[in-house]
Design a protein around this motif. Structure first.
Motif, short mmCIF file in Angstrom:
data_model
loop_
_atom_site.label_atom_id
_atom_site.label_comp_id
_atom_site.label_asym_id
_atom_site.label_seq_id
_atom_site.Cartn_x
_atom_site.Cartn_y
_atom_site.Cartn_z
N VAL A 1 71.64 50.16 46.37
CA VAL A 1 70.78 50.36 45.21
C VAL A 1 69.95 49.08 45.07
CG1 VAL A 1 70.67 50.93 42.74
CG2 VAL A 1 72.55 51.83 44.15
N GLN B 1 69.36 47.32 41.72
CA GLN B 1 70.51 46.62 41.15
C GLN B 1 71.03 45.51 42.07
OE1 GLN B 1 71.52 47.48 37.99
NE2 GLN B 1 69.71 48.77 38.13
N ASP C 1 70.70 48.66 27.84
CA ASP C 1 69.59 49.51 28.27
C ASP C 1 69.15 50.40 27.12
OD1 ASP C 1 69.61 48.83 31.19
OD2 ASP C 1 71.62 49.69 31.06
N ARG D 1 68.03 54.27 33.13
CA ARG D 1 67.43 53.79 34.38
C ARG D 1 68.19 54.40 35.55
NH1 ARG D 1 70.58 48.73 35.86
NH2 ARG D 1 71.81 48.26 34.01
N GLY E 1 70.53 54.86 38.65
CA GLY E 1 71.73 54.20 39.15
C GLY E 1 72.14 54.80 40.48
N ASN F 1 71.34 58.86 36.11
CA ASN F 1 70.64 58.04 35.12
C ASN F 1 71.72 57.32 34.34
OD1 ASN F 1 67.92 58.64 35.59
ND2 ASN F 1 68.13 60.59 34.53
N ILE F 2 71.52 56.03 34.13
CA ILE F 2 72.56 55.21 33.50
C ILE F 2 72.00 54.36 32.37
CG2 ILE F 2 73.93 55.13 35.63
CD1 ILE F 2 72.89 52.20 35.97
N GLU G 1 79.37 52.17 30.58
CA GLU G 1 78.15 52.74 31.12
C GLU G 1 78.09 54.21 30.73
OE1 GLU G 1 76.17 53.76 35.49
OE2 GLU G 1 78.12 52.80 35.40
N CYS H 1 76.58 57.68 31.85
CA CYS H 1 76.18 58.14 33.17
C CYS H 1 75.87 59.63 33.12
CB CYS H 1 77.33 57.85 34.13
SG CYS H 1 77.07 58.37 35.83
#
Length: 137
Positions: free
Chosen positions: A36, A39, A102, A106, A108, A113-114, A128, A130
Motif C-alpha cells: 500500500v 501508507q 481521518d 481513505r 486502505g 475504505n478506512i 480503525e 473498515c
C-alpha cells in the motif's frame, strides 16, 4: 453499527522473518500480500477464523508503522472494526465526541475504505473503521 472485528493490525519489522511463525507455527493460511504505497507498508493477510491478522511491514522510515516500531517495538498496532456506511460511522463518532484521525475515509489495504479514531479518545486503543464494498460479513 459495528458488524465484527475485521482484522487486527500487527506491526512487524520484516514480513520475511515473521511470516513463518504465523504460517508454520500457528498454521494460519496466508491470504495474500500487497503493498500500500500511500501508507508506505507491505501487508500480509492471514486468516484466523472469521477475523484476519494483518501484518504491517514499513517500506519507508517515514511510514506511521516505522515510527510506531521505533517508539513501541513490534506488536499490536490497531483493531479494525468492520462497518457499513463508513461516512455515517465517522459522523456518528464525531457526534459522540470521538476525535478522528481521518475526517474522511481513505483507501486502505484489501480494497477497503478506512478511517482511524484517535487513541486519546478511545482509552489508548487505535481503532480503525473498515468498510469493504461488495463484501458481506
Amino acid at each position: 453499527m459495528i458488524k465484527k472485528v475485521d482484522h487486527i493490525g500487527i506491526a512487524v519489522k520484516s514480513l520475511e522473518k515473521t511470516l513463518s511463525f504465523y504460517t508454520d507455527v500457528l498454521n494460519l493460511p496466508l491470504v495474500g500480500i500487497e503493498e500500500v504505497d500511500t501508507q508506505k507498508v507491505r501487508v500480509a493477510f492471514l486468516q484466523a477464523g472469521s477475523t484476519k491478522l494483518e501484518l504491517l511491514e514499513p517500506t519507508s522510515e517515514e511510514s506511521t508503522i516505522a515510527k510506531f516500531i521505533e517508539k513501541r517495538g513490534e506488536g499490536i498496532h490497531h483493531v479494525a472494526l468492520g462497518v457499513d456506511s463508513i461516512e455515517e460511522r465517522i459522523r456518528e463518532m464525531k457526534e459522540k465526541g470521538i476525535r478522528m484521525i481521518d475526517e474522511q475515509p481513505r483507501p486502505g489495504a484489501g480494497g477497503a475504505n478506512i478511517a482511524f479514531m484517535h487513541p486519546k479518545s478511545t482509552s489508548g486503543v487505535l481503532f480503525e473503521l473498515c468498510e469493504k464494498k461488495g463484501m458481506k460479513g
